[in-house]
Motif scaffolding. Structure first.
Motif, PDB file in Angstrom:
ATOM      1  N   UNK A  77     -15.261  -7.824  -9.711  1.00  0.00           N
ATOM      2  CA  UNK A  77     -15.415  -8.847  -8.675  1.00  0.00           C
ATOM      3  C   UNK A  77     -16.012  -8.179  -7.444  1.00  0.00           C
ATOM      4  N   UNK A  78     -17.305  -8.397  -7.231  1.00  0.00           N
ATOM      5  CA  UNK A  78     -18.000  -7.709  -6.128  1.00  0.00           C
ATOM      6  C   UNK A  78     -17.492  -8.161  -4.769  1.00  0.00           C
ATOM      7  N   UNK A  79     -16.838  -9.316  -4.705  1.00  0.00           N
ATOM      8  CA  UNK A  79     -16.352  -9.817  -3.423  1.00  0.00           C
ATOM      9  C   UNK A  79     -14.968  -9.283  -3.072  1.00  0.00           C
ATOM     10  N   UNK A  80     -14.293  -8.675  -4.033  1.00  0.00           N
ATOM     11  CA  UNK A  80     -12.970  -8.114  -3.758  1.00  0.00           C
ATOM     12  C   UNK A  80     -13.129  -6.737  -3.133  1.00  0.00           C
ATOM     13  N   UNK A  81     -12.269  -6.382  -2.179  1.00  0.00           N
ATOM     14  CA  UNK A  81     -12.387  -5.064  -1.526  1.00  0.00           C
ATOM     15  C   UNK A  81     -12.383  -3.895  -2.502  1.00  0.00           C
ATOM     16  N   UNK A  82     -11.631  -4.005  -3.606  1.00  0.00           N
ATOM     17  CA  UNK A  82     -11.579  -2.928  -4.585  1.00  0.00           C
ATOM     18  C   UNK A  82     -12.694  -3.013  -5.625  1.00  0.00           C
ATOM     19  N   UNK A  83     -13.422  -4.125  -5.611  1.00  0.00           N
ATOM     20  CA  UNK A  83     -14.478  -4.314  -6.606  1.00  0.00           C
ATOM     21  C   UNK A  83     -13.975  -4.878  -7.921  1.00  0.00           C
ATOM     22  N   UNK A  84     -12.684  -5.150  -8.017  1.00  0.00           N
ATOM     23  CA  UNK A  84     -12.099  -5.703  -9.235  1.00  0.00           C
ATOM     24  C   UNK A  84     -10.737  -6.292  -8.916  1.00  0.00           C
ATOM     25  N   UNK A  85     -10.255  -7.116  -9.844  1.00  0.00           N
ATOM     26  CA  UNK A  85      -8.882  -7.616  -9.774  1.00  0.00           C
ATOM     27  C   UNK A  85      -8.224  -7.363 -11.129  1.00  0.00           C
ATOM     28  N   UNK A  86      -6.937  -7.083 -11.113  1.00  0.00           N
ATOM     29  CA  UNK A  86      -6.178  -6.909 -12.353  1.00  0.00           C
ATOM     30  C   UNK A  86      -5.751  -8.281 -12.846  1.00  0.00           C
ATOM     31  N   UNK A  87      -6.216  -8.650 -14.021  1.00  0.00           N
ATOM     32  CA  UNK A  87      -5.893  -9.966 -14.570  1.00  0.00           C
ATOM     33  C   UNK A  87      -4.618  -9.950 -15.407  1.00  0.00           C
TER      34      UNK A  87
END
Length: 265
Positions: A77-87
């Motif tokens: 997720x390029x919009x998340x600060x970490x670049x990803x989210x844990x699903x």
């Protein structure tokens, strides 16, 4: 292979050399596959923060990443600060296994994954072997909370000794994989790269016959069996090569590249 719509790729020893290098040709092939509408999914023992970094380095910006040998699935997720989210994250009680192995290997190093950050460790690991932040804690703290992944390292032992240890103590409540060195990965029972990839496949609407996987390690065995076409790297152990549908070149030959090009054709 003309029907392949999901390509699952191990990282270390498959896409990335033992020196930590991914060739420009592999990057270009991954980009071409994505542009052709193929789902390219990394499936690795690496933790989410490390696995997603490799994904971005390959030019992947969206889609799932299977991490921690299947215990964690992240989404780029390029919009998340970490670049990803844990699903999704599947956990287990690491206490019984940790205490059992500590009795057998009192000098071993233990690490429990701290998802998204790094590891809680019992003692410093050899430099570069585990990524992220390392937080030194008492051994009992490692056993106290549910975990997605546990790493056990015994620098003075061998992989064969680890195999014998696992057989002797009987780790029935967890899944395990012995690494290239005296390295043991523990994950929740029944969890593997294959179990996570099956969920990913269903979510993406890909048929079982449209799947391909490439890997080289013991933690890739289930994944190679799961895929319609499982490809082992040429340097993989005899056990890994035996479960694969075919064997490609070694990591030194960039053997995965041949398979990626064939999917493109």
């Amino acid at each position: 292979m003309s029907r392949t719509r999901l390509v699952a790729l191990d990282v270390d020893g498959t896409l990335m050399s033992h020196a930590g290098v991914i060739s420009p040709e592999v990057r270009a092939a991954v980009t071409a596959l994505v542009e052709a509408g193929v789902h390219v999914v990394l499936a690795t023992g690496r933790s989410a923060h490390s696995a997603t970094e490799v994904a971005r380095d390959l030019g992947l910006t969206t889609g799932p990443v299977v991490c921690s040998n299947g215990a964690v699935v992240a989404r780029l997720d390029v919009e998340h600060p970490d670049g990803y989210v844990v699903e999704r994250a599947v956990t287990f009680d690491p206490g019984p296994a940790l205490r059992t192995i500590a009795l057998e290997l009192p000098d071993a190093l233990f690490a429990v994954e701290d998802v998204g950050r790094g590891f809680l460790i019992s003692a410093p690991f050899p430099e570069g072997e585990i990524s992220g932040e390392h937080t030194l804690v008492p051994f009992e703290q490692l056993t106290a909370a549910p975990a997605t992944r546990v790493v056990i390292r015994a620098p003075g032992s061998t992989p064969e000794e680890f195999h014998d240890l696992v057989e002797r103590v009987g780790l029935h409540e967890v899944s395990y994989a012995v690494g290239w060195s005296a390295w043991l990965d523990l994950t929740p029972g029944g969890v593997s790269k294959a179990s996570a990839l099956e969920e990913v496949r269903r979510e993406l609407g890909v048929e079982p016959f449209e799947t391909l996987a490439v890997g080289d390690g013991d933690n890739d065995l289930e994944m190679l069996r799961w895929a319609a076409c499982g490809v082992a790297m040429g340097h993989a152990s005899e056990k890994v090569r035996a479960v694969a549908d075919e064997v490609t070149g070694t990591i030194d030959d960039d053997g995965a590249l041949e398979i990626l090009h064939r999917v493109l054709r």
